[in-house]
Write a protein that holds these residues in place. Structure first.
Motif, short mmCIF file in Angstrom:
data_model
loop_
_atom_site.label_atom_id
_atom_site.label_comp_id
_atom_site.label_asym_id
_atom_site.label_seq_id
_atom_site.Cartn_x
_atom_site.Cartn_y
_atom_site.Cartn_z
N PRO A 193 0.82 -1.21 0.00
CA PRO A 193 0.00 0.00 0.00
C PRO A 193 0.87 1.27 0.00
O PRO A 193 2.07 1.21 0.28
CB PRO A 193 -0.81 -0.12 1.30
N ASN A 194 0.23 2.40 -0.25
CA ASN A 194 0.96 3.67 -0.41
C ASN A 194 1.73 4.08 0.83
O ASN A 194 2.78 4.70 0.73
CB ASN A 194 -0.02 4.79 -0.80
N TRP A 195 1.20 3.72 2.02
CA TRP A 195 1.87 4.17 3.24
C TRP A 195 3.25 3.54 3.42
O TRP A 195 4.06 4.00 4.23
CB TRP A 195 1.02 3.92 4.48
N GLY A 196 3.54 2.49 2.64
CA GLY A 196 4.85 1.86 2.74
C GLY A 196 5.98 2.83 2.44
O GLY A 196 7.06 2.77 3.04
N GLU A 197 5.73 3.75 1.51
CA GLU A 197 6.77 4.73 1.15
C GLU A 197 7.13 5.60 2.34
O GLU A 197 8.31 5.78 2.66
CB GLU A 197 6.29 5.60 -0.02
N THR A 198 6.13 6.12 3.01
CA THR A 198 6.38 6.98 4.16
C THR A 198 7.08 6.21 5.27
O THR A 198 8.00 6.73 5.92
CB THR A 198 5.04 7.56 4.69
N ARG A 199 6.66 4.98 5.45
CA ARG A 199 7.24 4.17 6.53
C ARG A 199 8.74 3.95 6.31
O ARG A 199 9.54 4.18 7.21
CB ARG A 199 6.50 2.84 6.61
N LEU A 200 9.12 3.51 5.11
CA LEU A 200 10.53 3.25 4.86
C LEU A 200 11.32 4.57 4.78
O LEU A 200 12.46 4.64 5.24
CB LEU A 200 10.71 2.43 3.59
N TYR A 201 10.72 5.57 4.20
CA TYR A 201 11.39 6.88 4.09
C TYR A 201 11.78 7.39 5.47
O TYR A 201 12.92 7.81 5.69
CB TYR A 201 10.45 7.87 3.39
N ASN A 202 10.84 7.33 6.40
CA ASN A 202 11.12 7.82 7.76
C ASN A 202 12.18 6.97 8.45
O ASN A 202 13.02 7.49 9.20
CB ASN A 202 9.84 7.86 8.59
N MET A 203 12.13 5.67 8.22
CA MET A 203 13.13 4.78 8.82
C MET A 203 14.54 5.13 8.33
O MET A 203 15.48 5.22 9.11
CB MET A 203 12.82 3.32 8.48
N VAL A 204 14.67 5.29 7.01
CA VAL A 204 15.98 5.59 6.44
C VAL A 204 16.43 6.99 6.86
O VAL A 204 17.61 7.21 7.16
CB VAL A 204 15.93 5.47 4.90
N ARG A 205 15.51 7.92 6.90
CA ARG A 205 15.84 9.30 7.29
C ARG A 205 16.40 9.36 8.71
O ARG A 205 17.32 10.12 9.01
CB ARG A 205 14.59 10.17 7.18
N ASP A 206 15.84 8.52 9.59
CA ASP A 206 16.17 8.62 11.01
C ASP A 206 17.19 7.59 11.49
O ASP A 206 17.66 7.68 12.62
CB ASP A 206 14.89 8.46 11.86
N ARG A 207 17.53 6.62 10.66
CA ARG A 207 18.38 5.54 11.16
C ARG A 207 19.83 5.97 11.29
O ARG A 207 20.34 6.80 10.55
CB ARG A 207 18.28 4.29 10.28
N GLY A 208 20.51 5.33 12.26
CA GLY A 208 21.94 5.56 12.43
C GLY A 208 22.73 4.55 11.62
O GLY A 208 22.21 3.93 10.68
#
Length: 918
Positions: free
Chosen positions: A433-448
């Motif tokens: 579903p479309n929300w997958g993009e936001t989910r992974l985007y935020n993970m990559v943006r915030d990950r160390g």
């Protein structure tokens, strides 16, 4: 004469009962004999590629409902694509390294790990993994999943490991791989570092303490007799404290309480007054946090300083606004500590036991150290309050035991230098579903940074050598050589051969002037294994290509395989390894609870297949909204089995009524078909379009409902119900009968193809009975195309008739309930339509057959309807018991029964047919 013998009743050897648990294995054996996968690939070769890359399940234990859901979804897609103009090879895979296999051997296998070498233990792990692959492969095949099962990809294979070394080497070359001592998730129960993907959160009861750190140098901001108050739920980290962090822009207060002066954040003062039960407190001074920088406190237990430093991560969400900082036990602590050149003190060993660097607590398991440390703080007069809280706490997802943050020397993959590339790549992917993009985007943006090293035995070695000065050596030459050796011998040689044997001949390095080298003994995180599959499979295999069109896994893989695959692929190729991501939810029980052996609510795929069959399980997968969590239970599966029975009965009816039909000899040209038959072909067209659209959009529940409704409503309740009399009663070659058979044949062929991706066993079983087909399996055909029919007037006309028919059926049902008639064939109906409906009824015939009654007539206009008539919007209907006698052959009640002297129990129509044909 027995008139039953003159009826052309359905005749087929296609069984009424599916008997799927027994019949499906026979079908699968036939597929193996036909080499069906190879034949499909040969047939579609040269078409545009569609690659669904299989995310590897872990090779341990029987498959569960999550596996079944995942693999069936993939199989539906691949089967559809192969029948829709694509070449879609499917290479299944397995993840084979990691702790669960080590644990399975040491616990269940009773292997004495300490009595053997690393290489010997690894060989046992490999044997175990391969056994599990064989076990799971048979279960996946039993689901009807079609793929290259004899040549799967396996993360322990030589070719895969060789490519994984290449990925590591390329990332190192780009500067993304480094070794450093910093805090990582550490599992004392596994004695290994963990990745974020290996963490799950559970509630844990922890001590909650407020501790006062005496100020020894106020730097002209504080008087020097104050105490800075910190709060923590991990007292065992107090021995590792080196600093206290405050926010530079927050306001802080010096609060006088009964002769003591405490420093806390002004914004938390009101809460702390209640929590610490301060009476008669007085704020004597306030200032911004940045003024406190470099103030020196004394550690409450040890004779050493604790420096006040500044950090943006400090908040007013909880605590005191003064954060206890132990750089060896927290990521934020480590980062801020680096700015102030603080040591990375970590007085806890691999097993979670306090070391000599925590004097007074050495030898205690960290969690057991909480009490004596708290007592020591109280003894020192530093403990302001002890309480207990239950909070969400990270746990090892395998051992289910708590983890800690612990600084150790580890290998890391840093994404900070290509984070923007990752984020851009995410935007280019198609997400369902479309929300997958936001989910992974935020993970990559915030990950160390990603900790990729593990202190275990069973995995791919980190291909690093060390010089005499301890410097790591990673060069193109060493990477290429190790990759080549692994491709030839496998990775076990890393633990079997001397270091010198693993290096290129004559290798020299400035780090080892004497030519002495050592090797890294840590292995790679299993997420690096599976995350390298784009290289180890898509690049390695000639029939595949990178990027794949689709990755399809459970929603937990946003932090797992989707994430690690993206990081490694963008690092080495600059692009995402996938064009599309499709994720599904988890399989829950019928009440929406997580399945658990202890609760006794586990639905086991193997049991379902033994009791109901794989096609029932597959039909369940198609029926659910899999993008959310899905429910499954015996009751739900029985409901699905009932739908299957209706679909199967539809196929059996179609086959039974085509026993004497040869499509090459008996088919009626489309333009010669009666209107009703053409109308059904229009309906079939709509079904074909809806079903193919559903498959294309991965909306399999739409496919399920469209096919189910077509079978039960358009076919069973309407067309087939009307067609029975003609099919059974007319002589074989009468035009009307052959017209209906022509439609039934088109429906049969199209429907069989349409259900093939979901019900492959049943579809191939049906296909064997379809007259006039040449292909040995329906899998070797393409999806049906909508027939070239542009008859919108016919569709509009018969759609209106369907509305009228519903009204007639309601009137018949009412008359049946009032005991006016029995079965509908005992009825005669008089119709009083509006002008528009009258025009419609005068142009469809014969009315009595369309309404399945013995007599139907237009008796007048609606305004002339008698009072006893049932009235609807555009029609009034009088239902009566039909006059005459029941024909022994067709069961119609007719006044013509007995008029033929030879066949006195038959109506005139049946008597004529029998006379002419028998």
């Amino acid at each position: 004469m027995d008139y039953k013998d003159t009826l052309l009743m359905p005749k087929t050897d296609f069984p009424m009962r599916g008997n799927l648990p027994n019949r499906e294995p026979q079908m699968q054996a036939k597929w193996d004999e036909l080499k069906i996968y190879e034949k499909v690939q040969n047939r579609t070769k040269g078409r545009p590629l569609f690659i669904l890359h299989d995310g590897p399940p872990y090779a341990n234990g029987d498959i569960h409902m999550g596996h079944a859901l995942n693999k069936v979804l993939k199989d539906i897609i691949v089967r559809f694509k192969s029948m829709s103009g694509y070449h879609s090879p499917y290479v299944p895979g397995w993840d084979t390294h990691g702790l669960p296999i080590e644990t399975a051997l040491t616990k269940n296998g009773k292997v004495d790990r300490k009595s053997m070498s690393v290489a010997e233990f690894r060989k046992l792990c490999e044997e175990y993994a391969l056994q599990q692959i064989d076990r799971q492969r048979e279960q996946f095949k039993r689901l009807g999943v079609r793929g290259d099962w004899e040549n799967p990809y396996i993360t322990l294979s030589k070719e895969f490991e060789a490519q994984q070394i290449k990925v590591f080497g390329e990332m190192a070359k780009q500067g993304y791989i480094y070794k450093g001592k910093k805090p990582v998730y550490w599992s004392p129960s596994s004695e290994s570092a963990l990745a974020e993907a290996e963490i799950e959160y559970q509630d844990k009861r922890s001590p909650s303490i407020y501790v006062a750190f005496p100020v020894v140098d106020g730097k002209n901001v504080l008087d020097g007799d104050e105490k800075v108050v910190i709060w923590t739920t991990t007292p065992w980290t107090i021995p590792a404290n080196l600093a206290i962090t405050v926010h530079p822009k927050l306001q802080y207060s010096v609060v006088q309480v009964e002769g003591n002066k405490y420093v806390v954040a002004s914004g938390l003062l009101e809460t702390l007054v209640k929590e610490l039960e301060w009476e008669n407190h007085q704020v004597i001074k306030t200032f911004e946090g940045e003024q406190l920088e470099h103030v020196i406190c004394r550690h409450p237990i040890y004779e050493r300083d604790s420096l006040v430093i500044l950090g943006e991560h400090v908040t007013l969400d909880a605590g005191t606004g003064c954060v206890h900082t132990a750089p060896g036990h927290g990521e934020d602590d480590y980062i801020v500590g680096q700015k102030y050149n603080l040591d990375v003190l970590c007085p806890v060993d691999d097993k979670g036991v306090m070391t000599a660097e925590a004097p007074g607590f050495e030898g205690l398991f960290y969690d057991n150290a909480n009490k004596p440390i708290t007592e020591k703080l109280e003894e020192a007069g530093a403990l302001l309050k002890l309480n207990f809280v239950t909070h969400s706490y990270p746990h090892d997802w395998r051992t289910k035991k708590p983890v800690i943050f612990r600084a150790t020397a580890q290998w890391f993959a840093s994404i900070k230098d290509f984070r923007e590339q990752l984020l851009e790549a995410i935007k280019e992917v198609k997400w369902v579903p479309n929300w997958g993009e936001t989910r992974l985007y935020n993970m990559v943006r915030d990950r160390g940074d990603w900790c990729i090293s593990r202190q275990r035995a069973w995995g791919v070695p980190i291909p690093v050598f060390y010089g005499e000065n301890g410097e790591p050596i990673i060069t193109d030459e060493t990477i290429d050589h190790v990759s080549s050796l692994f491709r030839q011998h496998g990775s076990n040689i890393w633990f079997e051969w001397d270091t010198k044997q693993l290096l290129p001949d004559g290798f020299t390095s400035e780090h080892s002037p004497n030519g002495t080298f050592t090797k890294e003994m840590d292995i790679m995180d299993v997420w690096f294994d599976s995350g390298s599959s784009h290289q180890g499979v898509l690049v390695e295999r000639e029939e595949l290509e990178r990027p794949a069109d689709l990755y399809l896994e459970g929603s937990d893989q946003y932090r797992g395989w989707f994430n690690s695959s993206l990081s490694t692929s963008v690092a080495v190729s600059g692009k995402s390894p996938y064009k599309g991501i499709l994720s599904h939810g988890f399989a829950l029980d019928g009440q929406g609870r997580k399945m658990s052996k202890s609760v006794g609510n586990v639905v086991v795929p193997n049991d379902v297949m033994k009791q109901l069959g794989a096609d029932i399980l597959r039909l369940w997968v198609a029926s659910v909204d899999y993008q959310s969590d899905v429910r499954v239970s015996d009751k739900i599966l029985k409901q699905v089995a009932e739908v299957y029975r209706k679909i199967r009965n539809t196929f059996r009816f179609l086959l039974g009524n085509l026993d004497d039909f040869d499509p090459k000899l008996n088919a009626v040209k489309r333009e010669d078909l009666p209107e009703l038959d053409r109308y059904m072909l229009i309906k079939l067209n709509q079904v074909i379009d809806k079903v193919k659209k559903g498959y294309d959009e991965y909306n399999f529940s739409a496919v399920y409902h469209t096919i189910h409704n077509f079978c039960t409503i358009e076919l069973s309740s309407f067309y087939l119900d009307i067609a029975k009399d003609t099919l059974y009663i007319q002589s074989a070659d009468q035009h009307e009968r052959r017209s209906i058979q022509t439609v039934l044949y088109e429906v049969l062929v199209a429907l069989t193809k349409l259900v093939t991706p979901i019900l492959p066993h049943t579809a191939d079983e049906v296909w064997a009975f379809v007259p006039g087909v040449d292909e040995e399996s329906v899998q070797l055909t393409d999806m049906p195309d909508a027939l070239a029919i542009d008859e919108s007037e016919i569709e509009a006309k018969w759609n209106k008739f369907m509305i009228v028919r519903d009204e007639v059926l309601k009137a018949l049902e009412n008359a049946r309930n009032e005991k006016v008639i029995g079965k509908s064939l005992t009825a005669a109906i008089q119709l009083y339509p509006s002008a528009e409906v009258k025009q419609l009824l005068e142009n469809v015939e014969p009315l009595h057959k369309l309404f399945i009654v013995s007599k139907a007539e237009i008796a007048g206009e609606m305004a002339e309807a008698p009072t006893e008539a049932g009235k609807f919007d555009d029609l009034a209907i009088v239902v009566q018991s039909a006059e005459g006698e029941t024909c022994e052959r067709c069961w119609v009640v007719s006044t013509t029964v007995g008029q033929n002297e030879t066949h006195q129990t038959l109506c005139v129509d049946c008597a004529t047919i029998v006379t002419e044909s028998y």
